[in-house]
Scaffold this motif. Structure first.
Motif, PDB file in Angstrom:
ATOM      1  N   LEU A 101       0.615  -1.219  -0.108  1.00 45.22           N
ATOM      2  CA  LEU A 101       0.035  -0.065  -0.076  1.00 45.22           C
ATOM      3  C   LEU A 101       0.919   1.120   0.025  1.00 45.22           C
ATOM      4  O   LEU A 101       0.270   2.571  -0.193  1.00 45.22           O
ATOM      5  N   ILE A 102       2.127   1.295   0.343  1.00 46.80           N
ATOM      6  CA  ILE A 102       2.889   2.346   0.404  1.00 46.80           C
ATOM      7  C   ILE A 102       3.261   2.975  -0.922  1.00 46.80           C
ATOM      8  O   ILE A 102       3.664   2.381  -1.853  1.00 46.80           O
ATOM      9  N   GLY A 103       2.429   4.094  -1.117  1.00 39.99           N
ATOM     10  CA  GLY A 103       3.045   4.783  -2.234  1.00 39.99           C
ATOM     11  C   GLY A 103       2.774   4.465  -3.556  1.00 39.99           C
ATOM     12  O   GLY A 103       1.741   3.452  -3.811  1.00 39.99           O
ATOM     13  N   SER A 104       3.337   4.838  -4.786  1.00 43.80           N
ATOM     14  CA  SER A 104       3.282   4.356  -6.075  1.00 43.80           C
ATOM     15  C   SER A 104       4.289   3.486  -6.466  1.00 43.80           C
ATOM     16  O   SER A 104       5.145   3.208  -5.725  1.00 43.80           O
ATOM     17  N   ASP A 182      -2.716 -13.763   8.415  1.00 51.95           N
ATOM     18  CA  ASP A 182      -2.731 -12.346   8.726  1.00 51.95           C
ATOM     19  C   ASP A 182      -3.512 -11.537   7.840  1.00 51.95           C
ATOM     20  O   ASP A 182      -3.473 -12.161   6.597  1.00 51.95           O
ATOM     21  N   ALA A 183      -3.900 -10.293   7.952  1.00 49.82           N
ATOM     22  CA  ALA A 183      -4.449  -9.566   6.981  1.00 49.82           C
ATOM     23  C   ALA A 183      -4.318  -8.007   7.618  1.00 49.82           C
ATOM     24  O   ALA A 183      -4.382  -7.993   8.668  1.00 49.82           O
ATOM     25  N   TYR A 184      -4.346  -7.242   6.477  1.00 47.70           N
ATOM     26  CA  TYR A 184      -4.147  -5.697   6.884  1.00 47.70           C
ATOM     27  C   TYR A 184      -4.931  -4.946   5.962  1.00 47.70           C
ATOM     28  O   TYR A 184      -4.979  -5.284   4.868  1.00 47.70           O
ATOM     29  N   LEU A 185      -5.823  -4.206   6.498  1.00 46.39           N
ATOM     30  CA  LEU A 185      -6.846  -3.205   5.773  1.00 46.39           C
ATOM     31  C   LEU A 185      -6.678  -1.709   6.196  1.00 46.39           C
ATOM     32  O   LEU A 185      -6.357  -1.606   7.348  1.00 46.39           O
ATOM     33  N   GLU A 192      -5.794   5.659  -4.038  1.00 47.73           N
ATOM     34  CA  GLU A 192      -4.378   5.254  -3.707  1.00 47.73           C
ATOM     35  C   GLU A 192      -3.583   6.593  -3.263  1.00 47.73           C
ATOM     36  O   GLU A 192      -4.471   7.647  -3.585  1.00 47.73           O
ATOM     37  N   MET A 193      -2.567   6.439  -3.020  1.00 52.26           N
ATOM     38  CA  MET A 193      -1.710   7.695  -2.751  1.00 52.26           C
ATOM     39  C   MET A 193      -1.889   8.645  -1.605  1.00 52.26           C
ATOM     40  O   MET A 193      -2.214   9.783  -1.977  1.00 52.26           O
TER      41      MET A 193
END
Ligand SMILES: Cc1cc2nc3c(=O)[nH]c(=O)nc-3n(C[C@H](O)[C@H](O)[C@H](O)COP(=O)(O)OP(=O)(O)OC[C@H]3O[C@@H](n4cnc5c(N)ncnc54)[C@H](O)[C@@H]3O)c2cc1C
Length: 293
Positions: A101-104, A182-185, A192-193
């Motif tokens: 999920l971090i950045g582009s 595990d999971a992350y949301l 995005e971004m």
């Protein structure tokens, strides 16, 4: 324009020597990994001169090992290399989705897991995922190496437990056993971004009957630091992770949060969103755990 000295040591000993020499002389010094936080901060927040110590050339910060009992992720490995690793994704899918999920695409080519943790933003996406996976920080310093659980590493907004002359080498995790996933949301106002309005990481272990025997729940962007929510984990353990258990875990996350209101959302909104994210992340982690048998 300020000038910056730059050192790119090739051994941990050299890196510590540069850090310590500057600290002892009272000269400003700062570690650089991908620079995706640091360079923005230098441009926007504090452009004062300092010596930059690049830790990307150290073998220890670039090592990735996926063993049967332990996983080690070097602090400076670029996000793109981690998300491309199928084995890491199979073992820690929630952590990898947080990294992803971090950045582009451009940011992913530089940004590191260690940088995300050391920067200690309340909204750092990987921190809840590190917490639920029992991450342990491997730290090197003038007195040798030491280990610290991630929950003791972040000490406040933008601050961490590293002392003078210390650097984060990597993070180790117990390799998840069968039945653990595990999971992350996170939620952001656009696709995005953007910075998380709220985030939730969950890790669960299910026995062969589908009963949750162990759980860890962590929330992000709803308090000064990411938090482990023990009450939410307690609400999941001993249950088949049915709607009632998920709702109780979500409510515990709401109760544990102390968010701010800003342009991305009010405190009240964040408290509600974090409960939804916890429930959904727990359901995804459970599905993954069932699939591991
Ligand atoms: C356009 C853009 C989008 C972004 N999107 C997101 C996002 O969606 N989610 C998110 O969480 N973050 C996001 N970020 C922030 C940033 O990309 C991440 O926090 C990234 O993981 C930082 O890693 P880095 O290697 O670039 O760290 P750096 O910028 O190199 O370092 C960050 C801080 O950690 C310290 N540090 C780094 N490595 C070490 C080490 N090994 N030991 C000790 N100290 C160290 C540095 O001194 C500095 O203070 C975004 C940034 C940009 C510019």
């Amino acid at each position: 324009m300020q000038s910056f000295a730059y050192a790119a040591p090739e051994t941990v000993e050299q890196a510590i020597a540069v850090l310590q020499e500057h600290s002892q002389a009272g000269k400003p010094v700062q570690i650089l990994a991908g620079g995706t936080d640091l360079l923005v901060q230098i441009r926007v927040v504090d452009s004062s001169a300092r010596t930059i110590v690049d830790v990307k050339k150290l073998p220890e910060t670039n090592r990735l090992e996926i063993g049967t009992s332990e996983i080690y992720v070097g602090a400076a490995i670029p996000a793109a290399a981690l998300t491309a690793n199928a084995e890491l994704k199979a073992r820690l899918p929630g952590l990898v989705e947080a990294i992803d999920l971090i950045g582009s695409t451009q940011i992913q080519g530089r940004a590191s897991l260690g940088g995300n943790l050391c920067n200690a933003s309340p909204a750092g996406d990987t921190i809840p995922a590190l917490l639920v996976n029992r991450g342990r920080c491997q730290i090197a310093g003038p007195d040798g190496t030491r280990e610290l659980p991630v929950e003791e590493f972040v000490t406040g907004v933008g601050t961490n437990a590293l002392g003078e002359g210390e650097l984060l080498l990597g993070i180790s995790f117990p390799t998840p056993a069968t039945g653990t996933a595990d999971a992350y949301l996170r939620f952001i106002p656009r696709s995005e971004m953007d910075i998380a309005v709220a985030g939730a990481g969950v890790s669960v272990t299910l026995d062969e009957n589908g009963t949750c025997t162990t759980a860890r729940v962590a929330i992000g962007a709803v308090a000064p630091t990411a938090l482990l929510v023990t009450a939410a984990a307690d609400a999941l353990m001993g249950t088949p992770l049915d709607d009632e258990a998920l709702a109780a875990a979500g409510a515990a996350c709401t109760a544990a949060s102390s968010p701010i209101s800003d342009k991305r959302g009010t405190a009240d909104y964040r408290r509600k969103v974090v409960a939804v994210l916890c429930k959904r992340a727990a359901a995804i982690a459970a599905e993954r755990a069932r699939g591991s048998y």
